[in-house]
Scaffold this motif. Structure first.
Motif, PDB file in Angstrom:
ATOM      1  N   UNK A  60       0.847  -1.183   0.000  1.00  0.00           N
ATOM      2  CA  UNK A  60       0.000   0.000   0.000  1.00  0.00           C
ATOM      3  C   UNK A  60       0.885   1.237   0.000  1.00  0.00           C
ATOM      4  N   UNK A  61       0.282   2.336  -0.363  1.00  0.00           N
ATOM      5  CA  UNK A  61       0.974   3.621  -0.375  1.00  0.00           C
ATOM      6  C   UNK A  61       0.664   4.336   0.934  1.00  0.00           C
ATOM      7  N   UNK A  62       1.696   4.597   1.723  1.00  0.00           N
ATOM      8  CA  UNK A  62       1.528   5.303   2.993  1.00  0.00           C
ATOM      9  C   UNK A  62       1.343   6.794   2.739  1.00  0.00           C
ATOM     10  N   UNK A  63       0.818   7.489   3.727  1.00  0.00           N
ATOM     11  CA  UNK A  63       0.568   8.927   3.588  1.00  0.00           C
ATOM     12  C   UNK A  63       1.851   9.722   3.395  1.00  0.00           C
ATOM     13  N   UNK A  64       3.001   9.145   3.752  1.00  0.00           N
ATOM     14  CA  UNK A  64       4.279   9.837   3.542  1.00  0.00           C
ATOM     15  C   UNK A  64       4.872   9.556   2.158  1.00  0.00           C
ATOM     16  N   UNK A  65       4.154   8.783   1.321  1.00  0.00           N
ATOM     17  CA  UNK A  65       4.607   8.502  -0.040  1.00  0.00           C
ATOM     18  C   UNK A  65       5.437   7.240  -0.185  1.00  0.00           C
ATOM     19  N   UNK A  66       5.678   6.532   0.919  1.00  0.00           N
ATOM     20  CA  UNK A  66       6.439   5.289   0.826  1.00  0.00           C
ATOM     21  C   UNK A  66       5.513   4.123   0.532  1.00  0.00           C
ATOM     22  N   UNK A  67       6.084   3.078  -0.017  1.00  0.00           N
ATOM     23  CA  UNK A  67       5.352   1.852  -0.310  1.00  0.00           C
ATOM     24  C   UNK A  67       5.697   0.854   0.793  1.00  0.00           C
ATOM     25  N   UNK A  68       4.656   0.311   1.418  1.00  0.00           N
ATOM     26  CA  UNK A  68       4.845  -0.598   2.549  1.00  0.00           C
ATOM     27  C   UNK A  68       4.037  -1.868   2.355  1.00  0.00           C
ATOM     28  N   UNK A  69       4.537  -3.003   2.887  1.00  0.00           N
ATOM     29  CA  UNK A  69       3.748  -4.239   2.836  1.00  0.00           C
ATOM     30  C   UNK A  69       2.505  -4.112   3.698  1.00  0.00           C
ATOM     31  N   UNK A  70       1.446  -4.776   3.297  1.00  0.00           N
ATOM     32  CA  UNK A  70       0.233  -4.780   4.106  1.00  0.00           C
ATOM     33  C   UNK A  70       0.508  -5.478   5.435  1.00  0.00           C
ATOM     34  N   UNK A  71      -0.034  -4.965   6.529  1.00  0.00           N
ATOM     35  CA  UNK A  71       0.296  -5.511   7.853  1.00  0.00           C
ATOM     36  C   UNK A  71      -0.165  -6.948   8.086  1.00  0.00           C
ATOM     37  N   UNK A  72      -1.197  -7.390   7.392  1.00  0.00           N
ATOM     38  CA  UNK A  72      -1.725  -8.732   7.648  1.00  0.00           C
ATOM     39  C   UNK A  72      -0.985  -9.847   6.908  1.00  0.00           C
TER      40      UNK A  72
END
Length: 196
Positions: A121-133
């Motif tokens: 997902x795209x975080x509000x800071x513009x980074x791409x992060x894995x989904x937590x689940x």
């Protein structure tokens, strides 16, 4: 990452080149004879990718960038059998910090294609992060893909994604009916769509 769907009929110039050269090697991809074919392939890939780099989703004109082999043509992970296969090509920007230049001969755990954005997902800071689940194994695949492509390492790219995310939020809040049209024309549209 672009949810790339290659055209069913590959670039005609590529098909003709392969037919005219039954024995193709690594040097043929860089040969003078193949340069015009490369231009035609880039134009077709650019159309398939909606004018975006396959990896970072920045706007990319058809005459710029490079043809990247999704499964590498050289190195430890080499797939020489796919060196001239249209379905193994992606149109990528040329940036030493990101995308095909950063990936080099690495083998991506997640490749550009349908559903490739389902686990991040795209975080509000513009980074791409894995989904937590995600499971630990899937988190690793997502993180490895993102890092191999340098998608969070270029601060300009991260800032640009953040600006487009803020624009998407504004459109969604102010004129929700325009949101689908906004997404169709926005750069970073595939990762933006994953955020909503």
């Amino acid at each position: 990452m672009v949810e790339l769907q290659h055209r069913l009929i590959p670039t005609q110039a590529l098909s003709d080149f392969v037919a005219d050269h039954p024995v193709l090697g690594a040097k043929d991809f860089e040969s003078h004879d193949f340069q015009l074919v490369k231009q035609a392939i880039k134009a077709d890939l650019n159309a398939d990718q909606g004018g975006l780099c396959a990896y970072c989703e920045k706007p990319l004109p058809a005459i710029e960038g490079q043809i990247d082999h999704i499964k590498p043509k050289a190195g430890a992970n080499a797939r020489p059998d796919l060196r001239f296969v249209y379905g193994n090509f992606a149109h990528s920007c040329i940036n030493p910090k990101t995308c095909g230049q950063k990936k080099k001969n690495g083998l991506l755990p997640i490749e550009p294609g349908p559903g490739c954005n389902a686990e991040w997902s795209l975080s509000t800071d513009g980074t791409i992060e894995p989904l937590p689940e995600l499971t630990r194994q899937r988190r690793h695949a997502v993180t490895q893909t993102r890092d191999m492509l340098g998608l969070n390492k270029d601060s300009n790219l991260v800032d640009e994604r953040k600006r487009w995310l803020n624009s998407a939020i504004a459109v969604l809040q102010q004129v929700p009916a325009d949101f689908p049209e906004f997404l169709q024309s926005a750069p970073y549209r595939h990762i933006l769509a994953a955020a909503f």
